[in-house]
Scaffold this active site. Sequence first.
Site, PDB file in Angstrom:
ATOM      1  N   HIS A   1       1.528   2.519   3.747  1.00 39.87           N
ATOM      2  CA  HIS A   1       1.050   3.454   3.767  1.00 39.87           C
ATOM      3  C   HIS A   1       1.044   4.203   5.231  1.00 39.87           C
ATOM      4  CE1 HIS A   1      -2.492   6.058   3.928  1.00 39.87           C
ATOM      5  NE2 HIS A   1      -3.041   5.379   2.558  1.00 39.87           N
TER       6      HIS A   1
ATOM      7  N   LYS B   1       1.555   9.370  -5.794  1.00 41.50           N
ATOM      8  CA  LYS B   1       0.195   8.813  -5.550  1.00 41.50           C
ATOM      9  C   LYS B   1      -0.536  10.122  -5.956  1.00 41.50           C
ATOM     10  CE  LYS B   1      -2.773   7.404  -1.737  1.00 41.50           C
ATOM     11  NZ  LYS B   1      -2.819   7.031  -0.466  1.00 41.50           N
TER      12      LYS B   1
ATOM     13  N   HIS C   1     -11.454  -1.686   1.587  1.00 41.51           N
ATOM     14  CA  HIS C   1     -11.494  -0.281   1.001  1.00 41.51           C
ATOM     15  C   HIS C   1     -12.128  -0.070  -0.338  1.00 41.51           C
ATOM     16  CE1 HIS C   1      -9.001   3.734   0.783  1.00 41.51           C
ATOM     17  NE2 HIS C   1     -10.175   3.891   1.323  1.00 41.51           N
TER      18      HIS C   1
ATOM     19  N   ASP D   1       0.894  -1.154  -0.109  1.00 41.88           N
ATOM     20  CA  ASP D   1      -0.097  -0.052  -0.019  1.00 41.88           C
ATOM     21  C   ASP D   1       0.985   1.375   0.075  1.00 41.88           C
ATOM     22  OD1 ASP D   1      -2.350   1.668   0.267  1.00 41.88           O
ATOM     23  OD2 ASP D   1      -2.852   0.829   2.088  1.00 41.88           O
ATOM     24  N   ASP D   2       0.743   2.090  -1.046  1.00 40.33           N
ATOM     25  CA  ASP D   2       1.685   3.276  -1.236  1.00 40.33           C
ATOM     26  C   ASP D   2       2.985   3.094  -1.316  1.00 40.33           C
ATOM     27  OD1 ASP D   2      -0.946   4.418  -0.791  1.00 40.33           O
ATOM     28  OD2 ASP D   2      -0.281   5.872   0.429  1.00 40.33           O
TER      29      ASP D   2
ATOM     30  N   CYS E   1      -5.328   3.905  -3.818  1.00 37.86           N
ATOM     31  CA  CYS E   1      -5.928   2.872  -3.122  1.00 37.86           C
ATOM     32  C   CYS E   1      -7.207   2.418  -3.519  1.00 37.86           C
ATOM     33  CB  CYS E   1      -6.232   3.137  -1.349  1.00 37.86           C
ATOM     34  SG  CYS E   1      -4.899   3.992  -0.679  1.00 37.86           S
TER      35      CYS E   1
ATOM     36  N   LYS F   1      -6.760  -5.335   4.048  1.00 42.69           N
ATOM     37  CA  LYS F   1      -7.521  -4.334   3.853  1.00 42.69           C
ATOM     38  C   LYS F   1      -8.283  -4.354   2.314  1.00 42.69           C
ATOM     39  CE  LYS F   1      -6.255   0.459   1.736  1.00 42.69           C
ATOM     40  NZ  LYS F   1      -5.229   1.627   1.834  1.00 42.69           N
TER      41      LYS F   1
ATOM     42  N   ASP G   1      -0.363  -0.793  -4.909  1.00 42.64           N
ATOM     43  CA  ASP G   1      -1.390  -0.376  -5.402  1.00 42.64           C
ATOM     44  C   ASP G   1      -1.444   1.225  -5.846  1.00 42.64           C
ATOM     45  OD1 ASP G   1      -1.171   1.180  -3.030  1.00 42.64           O
ATOM     46  OD2 ASP G   1      -3.209   1.150  -2.562  1.00 42.64           O
ATOM     47  N   ASN G   2      -0.140   1.898  -5.499  1.00 39.34           N
ATOM     48  CA  ASN G   2      -0.041   3.044  -6.058  1.00 39.34           C
ATOM     49  C   ASN G   2       1.429   3.504  -5.577  1.00 39.34           C
ATOM     50  OD1 ASN G   2      -2.234   3.925  -3.636  1.00 39.34           O
ATOM     51  ND2 ASN G   2      -0.207   4.841  -3.176  1.00 39.34           N
TER      52      ASN G   2
ATOM     53  N   ARG H   1      -7.433  -1.038  -6.085  1.00 33.33           N
ATOM     54  CA  ARG H   1      -8.262  -2.288  -5.703  1.00 33.33           C
ATOM     55  C   ARG H   1      -9.362  -2.736  -6.478  1.00 33.33           C
ATOM     56  NH1 ARG H   1      -5.654  -2.474  -0.513  1.00 33.33           N
ATOM     57  NH2 ARG H   1      -4.108  -1.083  -0.722  1.00 33.33           N
TER      58      ARG H   1
HETATM   59 CA   LIG Z   1      -2.479   3.071  -1.351  1.00 34.60          CA
END
Ligand SMILES: [Ca+2]
Length: 537
Positions: free
Chosen positions: A202, A373, A113, A16-17, A54, A111, A309-310, A58
């Site tokens: 993240h 991001k 989201h 994540d991130d 995010c 996660k 994811d980014n 997803r």
């Molecule tokens: Ca993310």
Amino acid sequence: MSGSARRPDIVLVLADDMGFSDIGCFGGEVETPHIDRLAAEGVRLTQFYNTARCSPSRASLMTGLHPHQVGVGILNFDDTPDGYPGDLTEGCVTVAEALKATGYATYLSGKWHLSSDMETPNGSWPTRRGFDRFFGTLEGAGSFYRPRTLMRQETNVEEEAEAPGWFYTDAISDNAVSFIEEHDAEHGEDPFFLYLAYTAPHWPLHAHEDDVARYRGRFDAGWDTLREERLARLEKEGILTDEHGGTGLAERDPRVPAWSQNPDPEWDARRMEVYAAQVDRMDQGVGRVLATLERLGRLDDTLVVFLSDNGGCAEELDRDFVTAFVPLQDRTREGEPVTPGNVPGLVPGSEATYMSYGRSWAHLSNTPFREYKHWVHEGGIATPLVARWPRGLGAEPGSLHRSPHQLVDVLPTLLEAAGASYPTQRDGVAVPPVEGRSMLPGLHSETTDEADLFWEHEGNSAVRSGRWKLVRKHGQDWELYAIERDRAEQHDLATEHPDVVDDLVSRYDAWAERCGVIPRQVVLDLYARRGKGLPPE
Ligand SMILES: [Ca+2]
């Protein structure tokens, strides 16, 4: 499936991130031996793209469709009737639903989201989108020590985090291991799909002290020197060459100070050490999952995919930002007050802090690219992707695959690996045809046809077609790059090739129309009426 070869287990690991060049096998300083092992025994994709943020990433990862098509164009906010619903719509099929329909057991640890309503169980919750078992959080970010919306199936279990020593990254890993062990014991002949969706790295910067200690001093050279070093390692690995992406380093973002001018290098170094420790802890968890599969004799029949994811996130958490976007716990489990935001001098990492690493380190994370991001320049959307499946991929161990792909290609890849088909309807409702194409032929080292790739997030837009990438920040002019040799996006060729710009703009417009992209201004007007805004530049 009698008589056929055993269908593979599938483990889809999402960070994540995390930026393009943080992990070891993509040139980073962070020690990631387990992800590096996947790379050494598998294949790395050098031009894989996510969807800049995010929830949209997803949504696309789960459905093989673009985020705008499935209700989640921005985040999991209910922006109806003008904007996106922020829920995964009923009219799409998740990879878990498609695999479950062909006999896979399906597990999510981590996660989600993808639901606007995180209180009342509804049709966009993971338990109702194909996952047999769910442990994790419904919301997008929060404390690693006391996350909100922590669930088992459809029951809130936030009290589990009150246990001494509880830490979310470890809990995600623990539950993944339990899911695999229970699966093997109870119906081991069946294949399973595990979506292992970490929230690391993240923000907030939360990590174990002993993990942080191992990075003490590792970033003291500062972002300028470390960006140069990362690029050199990316070149040495062959991930970037003159012919493949170019070897240019994006100029230092003018908003990032030269390290030599940094007024607080010591505190900044502490922030990056915690970020590194977050990635490190995730890698340790991946290692435990791999060890479990190995012990149970399943590892070489498992397709493991790792990606982010980014890109690295430039958000500087000031107190107002934190309180606006993250209703946080104001006390630790021990009853200490939590200090929200990036307070210079305050040591990050503990439960009593809530910080981010900020723009300058995100610039390092996304080396050698531009932006972060939210934006669809390469720094926002380029992710490392690593895939390992010894009995299925056929690629030379440690090899690189250079074809450009994006998230919509993951679902068809996993379905092909599983011998599963993409349904034409869900509960009697027709679903859109899948947007992506399987990456398996390419991973078998076969020639594949290129397809155009498209992005839109909050008005930031891009299309990649052949040797070109057309990209713009919202409200600004289109930029054109010969992306095969200029992934750092340093040489804008838009004025030299107006015909190419025209062609790509028309392709982009047709895609945006077809996929239901809602114009940024519509969203801004809606948010203005509701007294909120999109994140600032
Ligand atoms: Ca993310």
